[in-house]
Design an enzyme around this catalytic site. Structure first.
Site, PDB file in Angstrom:
ATOM      1  N   HIS A  62      35.343 -33.117 -23.276  1.00  0.00           N
ATOM      2  CA  HIS A  62      35.840 -31.991 -24.069  1.00  0.00           C
ATOM      3  C   HIS A  62      37.299 -31.696 -23.767  1.00  0.00           C
ATOM      4  CE1 HIS A  62      31.651 -31.294 -24.986  1.00  0.00           C
ATOM      5  NE2 HIS A  62      31.381 -31.216 -23.701  1.00  0.00           N
ATOM      6  N   HIS A  87      42.222 -26.985 -16.692  1.00  0.00           N
ATOM      7  CA  HIS A  87      42.046 -27.927 -17.797  1.00  0.00           C
ATOM      8  C   HIS A  87      42.910 -27.475 -18.965  1.00  0.00           C
ATOM      9  CE1 HIS A  87      39.085 -24.684 -18.392  1.00  0.00           C
ATOM     10  NE2 HIS A  87      39.504 -24.778 -19.645  1.00  0.00           N
ATOM     11  N   HIS A  96      43.828 -27.133 -23.357  1.00  0.00           N
ATOM     12  CA  HIS A  96      43.399 -27.050 -24.755  1.00  0.00           C
ATOM     13  C   HIS A  96      44.610 -27.285 -25.647  1.00  0.00           C
ATOM     14  CE1 HIS A  96      39.477 -25.195 -23.761  1.00  0.00           C
ATOM     15  NE2 HIS A  96      40.151 -24.569 -22.806  1.00  0.00           N
ATOM     16  N   HIS A 131      44.115 -23.615 -18.618  1.00  0.00           N
ATOM     17  CA  HIS A 131      43.240 -22.562 -18.094  1.00  0.00           C
ATOM     18  C   HIS A 131      42.966 -22.837 -16.627  1.00  0.00           C
ATOM     19  CE1 HIS A 131      41.538 -21.461 -22.323  1.00  0.00           C
ATOM     20  NE2 HIS A 131      42.669 -20.847 -22.067  1.00  0.00           N
ATOM     21  N   THR A 169      33.846 -22.174 -24.097  1.00  0.00           N
ATOM     22  CA  THR A 169      32.981 -23.336 -24.380  1.00  0.00           C
ATOM     23  C   THR A 169      31.537 -22.903 -24.129  1.00  0.00           C
ATOM     24  OG1 THR A 169      33.178 -24.073 -22.085  1.00  0.00           O
ATOM     25  CG2 THR A 169      34.747 -25.010 -23.662  1.00  0.00           C
TER      26      THR A 169
HETATM   27 ZN   LIG Z   1      39.541 -23.479 -21.241  1.00  0.00          ZN
END
Ligand SMILES: [Zn+2]
Length: 248
Positions: A86, A111, A113, A130, A199
């Site tokens: 993801h 991570h 986005h 994040h 998520t």
């Molecule tokens: Zn995130």
């Protein structure tokens, strides 16, 4: 003949069903398994639809206040990086934390986005990191660092040089250390609000701190990530009466 058929059917169906019970439901950012359908994929994901404090949000009206400083105590960590299917995630060594209002949250991982999930006045940034922290009671504090297109980011370059070639478990990159402190902007004013994981299972246990000052990443670096994840951002969610606090 009938018996053989039903036996064959069971043999074919059972292993798949058994597998599905043990494996987390597949979710994604588009189509049938995309954000609009997350709650339908698994019972545990119902909060994605039923929750009232969901993230991300579009930050518009804020309440300005003198808020506690984010006291970062970050130290270097060996680089452990993975493609979890993801996003690209970096698992951080124990011993780094942020203290907010006297409460310590330990840094677990960070991570990315693309584009940024959070919007400011309707506008998203090209990317966001994040930084996920957890305190002794299991409560999460996520610090969001927004990226704007600009100079090459040395820390990001170290990560992209070690991008996993396939999805799977975290790999430790021998001899490479990173210091997440180098990702933080010089000024650390922030927006703060109650929210959720962005998520599945969308759990509402997250205290969000979105840093107001973005940091740079080069166009080439943005494109490098897009090569792996072109779009991995959940759409913004209703505020439902929540107040967004903004530090002075
Ligand atoms: Zn995130």
């Amino acid at each position: 003949m009938k018996r053989t058929l039903s036996f064959l059917l069971c043999a074919a169906l059972l292993p798949a069903a058994a597998l599905a019970e043990n494996k987390p439901a597949h979710w994604s950012y588009e189509g049938a398994t995309g954000p609009q359908n997350w709650a339908r994929l698994e019972q545990d994901f119902s909060t994605c639809k039923l929750g009232h404090n969901q993230s991300p949000i579009d930050i518009r009206k804020t309440s300005k206040a003198k808020l506690p400083a984010l006291e970062f105590a970050y130290s270097p960590s060996p680089l452990k990086i993975l493609d979890n299917g993801h996003t690209i995630q970096v698992n951080y060594a124990a011993g780094s934390s942020v203290t907010i209002d006297g409460k310590r949250y330990d840094l677990l991982q960070f991570h990315f986005h693309k584009p940024s999930e959070e919007k400011i006045n309707g506008r998203s940034y090209p990317m966001v990191a994040h930084l996920v922290h957890k305190n002794a009671e299991g409560k999460l504090a996520v610090v969001a660092v927004l990226f704007q297109k600009g100079a090459e980011n040395p820390l990001v370059q170290t990560l992209w040089d070690a991008l996993p070639k396939e999805k799977g478990e975290a790999q430790e990159i021998a001899g490479v250390n990173i210091d997440i402190g180098k990702l933080l902007p010089a000024t650390q004013g922030y927006y703060n609000f109650a929210g959720s994981l962005t998520t599945p299972p969308c759990s509402e246990e997250v205290n969000w701190f979105v840093l107001k000052t973005p940091v740079d990443m080069s166009d080439a670096q943005l494109k490098r990530f897009a090569h792996v994840y072109k779009h991995n951002a959940r759409p913004v969610q209703p505020l439902n009466g929540r107040t967004v606090q903004e530090s002075l």
